[in-house]
Write an enzyme that holds these catalytic residues in place. Structure first.
Site, mmCIF file in Angstrom:
data_model
loop_
_atom_site.group_PDB
_atom_site.id
_atom_site.type_symbol
_atom_site.label_atom_id
_atom_site.label_comp_id
_atom_site.label_asym_id
_atom_site.label_seq_id
_atom_site.Cartn_x
_atom_site.Cartn_y
_atom_site.Cartn_z
ATOM 1 N N ASP A 11 0.853 -1.181 0.000
ATOM 2 C CA ASP A 11 0.000 0.000 0.000
ATOM 3 C C ASP A 11 0.893 1.236 0.000
ATOM 4 O OD1 ASP A 11 -2.287 -1.529 0.094
ATOM 5 O OD2 ASP A 11 -2.536 -1.368 2.255
ATOM 6 N N ASP A 130 -13.371 -4.576 -1.992
ATOM 7 C CA ASP A 130 -13.285 -4.359 -0.551
ATOM 8 C C ASP A 130 -14.657 -4.688 0.026
ATOM 9 O OD1 ASP A 130 -10.635 -3.519 -0.636
ATOM 10 O OD2 ASP A 130 -11.200 -1.445 -1.040
#
Length: 259
Positions: A11, A130
């Site tokens: 990330d 997600d």
């Protein structure tokens, strides 16, 4: 049988590697390019990069990082975050990535999946999902809801229905991330992973919750995943890619061993 893949996830925020828990409390933990090189040398099968705030901040993708990574590693890598058009996809692929990952943009404009698949082939299009566990409802009969903008916006969209639609639109792969398990190191959300794997025929990557190699084996066995995405356990030096793969192989999973 195809080998099960081990995929470190990096990330990135403001050009730096970052990690949080359940999409919150992110801290700076290093240089993404140097980390990618290390994971490549340790035997990672692929690497995934997410610009975690690009969509929420409505800005472009971090092509400078993509270009530097492409100079350092020689395995496939995918890039997500801030990709909203076919032109964005083309820019990422020309910068050196093999795949692009779309998430928020695909939910808001599903045509980007089919347009990307038509332009670059399904193998280049990954849809990131997600997912949040919620009470079962008419809109979300599976009890798993799609959330976008880095966990900020609930969509009232059933995750299983969305997975099937992504496949129909031409996605080549799904990366299924449990928001509830993300960063907890308590293991993947196997019920979610299995449910998605059972309703599609394209590869499913399990994401969110790996804390030890056993969890990765569970993801590709009980969870039915084609690959396990990992972050904290390698970012913080608790396990190496080699240790993870050796454990999986010892349990009977087919993995690529190069040493």
């Amino acid at each position: 049988m195809l080998s099960k893949r081990v995929i470190p996830c990096l990330d990135v925020r403001n050009g730096r590697l970052t990690k949080g828990v359940k999409f919150a409390g992110n801290e700076d933990i290093g240089d993404p390019v140097a980390s990618a090189r290390r994971y490549y040398e340790e035997g990672a099968d692929e690497i995934v990069f997410y610009d975690i705030t690009a969509s929420a901040e409505a800005r472009g993708i971090f092509l400078d990082v993509v270009e530097r990574v492409a100079e350092q590693i020689f395995i496939p890598f995918s890039v997500g975050g801030g990709i909203a058009t076919v032109a964005d996809m083309r820019a990422v692929l020309l910068a050196g990535a093999e795949k692009v990952s779309v998430n928020s943009a695909a939910v808001k404009n599903p045509r980007i999946i089919s347009e990307g698949a038509d332009a670059f082939g399904s193998q280049a299009i990954v849809v990131g999902m997600d997912v949040l566990a919620v009470p079962v409802s008419e809109a979300v009969p599976s009890g798993y809801e799609i959330v976008i903008h880095g966990g900020r916006t609930r969509m009232g969209l059933d995750a299983l229905a969305w997975a099937r639609r992504c496949q129909d639109l031409g996605a080549g792969e799904l990366c299924v991330n449990s928001i509830d398990a993300d960063g907890t190191r308590d293991g993947y959300e196997l019920k979610l992973t299995r449910a998605i794997a059972d309703v599609v025929s394209i590869p499913v990557i399990a994401s969110g919750g790996a804390g030890e190699p056993r969890h990765m084996y569970e993801a590709v066995s009980a969870g039915g995943a084609s690959a396990a995405l990992i972050a904290s356990i390698v970012h913080y030096g608790e396990y190496s890619i080699r240790q993870c793969k050796e454990y999986m192989a010892a349990q009977g999973a087919k993995v690529r061993l190069t040493w």
